[in-house]
Structure formats: C-alpha cells, structure tokens
Design a protein around this motif. Structure first.
Motif, PDB file in Angstrom:
ATOM      1  N   GLU A 144      51.311   6.709  38.130  1.00 13.95           N
ATOM      2  CA  GLU A 144      49.874   6.497  37.891  1.00 13.95           C
ATOM      3  C   GLU A 144      49.663   5.630  36.647  1.00 13.95           C
TER       4      GLU A 144
ATOM      5  N   SER B  51      42.106   1.049  49.687  1.00 13.41           N
ATOM      6  CA  SER B  51      42.485   1.015  48.261  1.00 13.41           C
ATOM      7  C   SER B  51      43.356   2.214  47.879  1.00 13.41           C
ATOM      8  N   LYS B  52      44.308   2.528  48.751  1.00 13.79           N
ATOM      9  CA  LYS B  52      45.242   3.625  48.485  1.00 13.79           C
ATOM     10  C   LYS B  52      46.665   3.088  48.402  1.00 13.79           C
TER      11      LYS B  52
ATOM     12  N   VAL C  75      43.165   4.533  38.538  1.00 11.51           N
ATOM     13  CA  VAL C  75      43.450   5.505  39.591  1.00 11.51           C
ATOM     14  C   VAL C  75      42.357   6.569  39.550  1.00 11.51           C
TER      15      VAL C  75
ATOM     16  N   TYR D 194      44.467  -1.445  37.316  1.00 14.05           N
ATOM     17  CA  TYR D 194      43.835  -0.826  38.483  1.00 14.05           C
ATOM     18  C   TYR D 194      43.666   0.672  38.224  1.00 14.05           C
TER      19      TYR D 194
ATOM     20  N   ILE E  61      50.409   1.959  37.396  1.00 16.55           N
ATOM     21  CA  ILE E  61      49.327   1.319  38.152  1.00 16.55           C
ATOM     22  C   ILE E  61      48.150   1.003  37.225  1.00 16.55           C
ATOM     23  N   THR E  62      47.810   1.946  36.376  1.00 14.31           N
ATOM     24  CA  THR E  62      46.694   1.767  35.442  1.00 14.31           C
ATOM     25  C   THR E  62      46.969   0.623  34.462  1.00 14.31           C
TER      26      THR E  62
ATOM     27  N   TYR F  65      47.817   7.494  45.785  1.00 14.23           N
ATOM     28  CA  TYR F  65      46.944   7.189  44.669  1.00 14.23           C
ATOM     29  C   TYR F  65      45.704   6.467  45.184  1.00 14.23           C
ATOM     30  N   GLN F  66      44.527   7.053  44.940  1.00  9.72           N
ATOM     31  CA  GLN F  66      43.271   6.409  45.327  1.00  9.72           C
ATOM     32  C   GLN F  66      42.823   5.536  44.164  1.00  9.72           C
ATOM     33  N   LEU F  67      42.676   4.247  44.437  1.00  6.73           N
ATOM     34  CA  LEU F  67      42.257   3.296  43.414  1.00  6.73           C
ATOM     35  C   LEU F  67      40.788   2.938  43.595  1.00  6.73           C
ATOM     36  N   GLU F  68      40.225   2.306  42.555  1.00  5.66           N
ATOM     37  CA  GLU F  68      38.902   1.722  42.717  1.00  5.66           C
ATOM     38  C   GLU F  68      39.021   0.639  43.784  1.00  5.66           C
TER      39      GLU F  68
ATOM     40  N   ILE G 289      50.898  -4.882  42.761  1.00  6.11           N
ATOM     41  CA  ILE G 289      51.154  -3.446  42.645  1.00  6.11           C
ATOM     42  C   ILE G 289      52.450  -3.073  43.359  1.00  6.11           C
TER      43      ILE G 289
END
Length: 73
Positions: free
Chosen positions: A57, A40-41, A67, A65, A60-61, A6-9, A20
């Motif tokens: 996902e 940030s992955k 995604v 954070y 995480i959101t 998952y690529q995050l901001e 997380i």
C-alpha cells in the motif's frame, strides 16, 4: 501466498496501469500485480514472509495513487 486487493481513487490514464504494475512486479516478495483500470483496483499475490500488505500500500501511495481501502485474504 497471500492476496490483497487495493481500491484506488479513480484512475485517469492508461499509463498509470503500467507504472503501478511495473513497480510492484519489481518489488521483492510480490509475485503478481494486476490493475483493473475500469474499477481502479490492484490485485496482488505476495509472500507475506518477504513483504506485508501495508508495505505494498505504501509503495502504491508513494507512486502518487492514494489507496482508499485494502482487502487481504
């Protein structure tokens, strides 16, 4: 066992990592969760019979954070 990245901001604080990783490690079906602060992955391994990548996902959101993208393998 499935894997997803998952690529995050961009993350701004090291405490984000613990928040997380701890939350995901307590999530049913998630076998491992490792966050790479510099990129940030979040790399996860999970049992697709118990949880789907989109549910991870969502988790995480909900922590605050967003995604940006997901790669499932």
């Amino acid at each position: 066992m499935s894997k997803a990245v998952y690529q995050l901001e961009p993350l701004t604080c090291p405490s984000c990592i613990k928040k997380i990783e701890t939350t995901l490690s307590k999530t049913a079906g998630v076998e491992s969760a490792k966050l790479m602060f510099n990129s940030s992955k979040v790399r996860t391994e999970f049992d697709e019979n118990e949880i789907k990548a989109d549910k991870i996902e969502e988790t995480i959101t909900k922590l605050g954070y967003p995604v940006l993208s997901v790669k499932v393998s």
